[in-house]
Design a protein around this motif. Structure first.
Motif, PDB file in Angstrom:
ATOM      1  N   TYR A 100     -33.038  43.368   7.114  1.00  0.00           N
ATOM      2  CA  TYR A 100     -33.944  44.904   6.778  1.00  0.00           C
ATOM      3  C   TYR A 100     -33.805  46.331   8.337  1.00  0.00           C
ATOM      4  O   TYR A 100     -33.724  47.520   8.300  1.00  0.00           O
ATOM      5  CB  TYR A 100     -35.672  44.553   6.452  1.00  0.00           C
ATOM      6  CG  TYR A 100     -36.327  45.723   6.783  1.00  0.00           C
ATOM      7  CD1 TYR A 100     -36.135  46.750   6.171  1.00  0.00           C
ATOM      8  CD2 TYR A 100     -37.200  46.091   7.624  1.00  0.00           C
ATOM      9  CE1 TYR A 100     -37.623  48.087   5.842  1.00  0.00           C
ATOM     10  CE2 TYR A 100     -38.118  47.283   7.875  1.00  0.00           C
ATOM     11  CZ  TYR A 100     -37.658  48.364   6.945  1.00  0.00           C
ATOM     12  OH  TYR A 100     -38.892  49.587   7.104  1.00  0.00           O
ATOM     13  N   GLN A 103     -30.783  47.282   8.142  1.00  0.00           N
ATOM     14  CA  GLN A 103     -30.082  48.845   7.267  1.00  0.00           C
ATOM     15  C   GLN A 103     -30.821  50.121   8.368  1.00  0.00           C
ATOM     16  O   GLN A 103     -30.653  50.759   7.041  1.00  0.00           O
ATOM     17  CB  GLN A 103     -30.879  48.526   6.204  1.00  0.00           C
ATOM     18  CG  GLN A 103     -30.190  46.967   5.616  1.00  0.00           C
ATOM     19  CD  GLN A 103     -31.574  46.694   4.444  1.00  0.00           C
ATOM     20  OE1 GLN A 103     -31.925  47.181   3.541  1.00  0.00           O
ATOM     21  NE2 GLN A 103     -30.500  45.370   4.061  1.00  0.00           N
ATOM     22  N   PHE A 111     -42.077  47.792  10.718  1.00  0.00           N
ATOM     23  CA  PHE A 111     -41.469  46.131  10.417  1.00  0.00           C
ATOM     24  C   PHE A 111     -42.671  44.708  10.506  1.00  0.00           C
ATOM     25  O   PHE A 111     -43.836  45.730  11.893  1.00  0.00           O
ATOM     26  CB  PHE A 111     -40.234  45.563  10.795  1.00  0.00           C
ATOM     27  CG  PHE A 111     -40.154  45.410  11.867  1.00  0.00           C
ATOM     28  CD1 PHE A 111     -39.978  44.344  12.806  1.00  0.00           C
ATOM     29  CD2 PHE A 111     -39.887  46.322  12.963  1.00  0.00           C
ATOM     30  CE1 PHE A 111     -40.258  43.952  13.792  1.00  0.00           C
ATOM     31  CE2 PHE A 111     -39.546  46.026  14.686  1.00  0.00           C
ATOM     32  CZ  PHE A 111     -39.720  44.781  15.073  1.00  0.00           C
ATOM     33  N   ALA A 136     -40.312  43.524   5.897  1.00  0.00           N
ATOM     34  CA  ALA A 136     -40.818  45.072   6.009  1.00  0.00           C
ATOM     35  C   ALA A 136     -42.485  45.537   5.800  1.00  0.00           C
ATOM     36  O   ALA A 136     -42.452  46.414   5.961  1.00  0.00           O
ATOM     37  CB  ALA A 136     -39.923  45.355   5.127  1.00  0.00           C
TER      38      ALA A 136
END
Length: 216
Positions: A100, A103, A111, A136
């Motif tokens: 995550y 990206q 997060f 996330a």
């Protein structure tokens, strides 16, 4: 000799044209338009300390492993700056769910890192909690011995709001000496106690340097 009566002087009055009439009284704004924004700002100022106080009282005690530090850079001025193992983006990316952060690279991203308590044992200093995964969203499936700590990633730096501490000036020299003496020794000799609430917010509690504990 007849004197003509003197007529009183008449003031030279001129009517102001309609376009030059005296301005009308300015309409006063309702009072609530002033005090509502002020009240809102005051609530924002009070909200953060109130949240920290709640976290301090009701939060779960957690111990974090610090990253290696330079004591002469650490104790500069009236504050100390720390980083942690979990401040390393590469470490977080290596955990389950860490993709995550890959990206989200280059963006300011919130997060959660899930921390797991060590095997119950009494040690001095305390044993740090272990990061086990990244999420996330705030996890809702945590085990009893786990907490989720909220962090933010801006593409190159991980922050938890636990990086800056203020201490009395009369204690800085002693802390600096203690840190200098443990450099190169077991990394676990330098850890920080925090408390984490159910929302992932955290506040610092104390700093351990070997068997010495300095409360914030």
């Amino acid at each position: 000799m007849n004197q003509q009566p003197i007529e009183p002087l008449q003031p030279d009055l001129q009517l102001l044209p309609e376009t030059e009439a005296l301005p009308k009284q300015t309409k006063r704004l309702p009072g609530w338009r002033l005090w509502v924004p002020l009240l809102f700002q005051a609530m924002l100022i009070v909200a953060v300390p109130a949240r920290d106080a709640y976290t301090y009282i009701a939060g779960t005690p957690v111990t974090l492993q610090t990253a290696p530090v330079d004591p002469y850079d650490l104790l500069r001025g009236y504050y100390q700056t720390l980083s942690y193992d979990i401040s390393n983006p590469d470490l977080l990316r290596s955990l389950p769910g860490g993709d995550y952060l890959t990206q989200a690279s280059g963006q300011y991203t919130k997060f959660y890192v899930v921390l797991e308590a060590p095997t119950p044992e009494i040690t001095t200093p305390p044993t740090p909690w272990k990061p086990v995964r990244v999420s996330a969203d705030r996890p809702t499936d945590l085990a009893d011995h786990q907490v989720a700590l909220q962090g933010h990633f801006n593409g190159w730096q991980v922050l938890y709001g636990l990086e800056t501490y203020y201490m009395p000036e009369d204690r800085r020299e002693q802390i600096n000496t203690d840190i200098s003496q443990v450099q190169g020794q077991a990394q676990r000799a330098f850890v920080v106690d925090i408390k984490v609430d159910a929302s992932g917010n955290a506040v610092p509690i104390s700093l351990w340097v070997r068997d010495r504990n300095y409360r914030f």
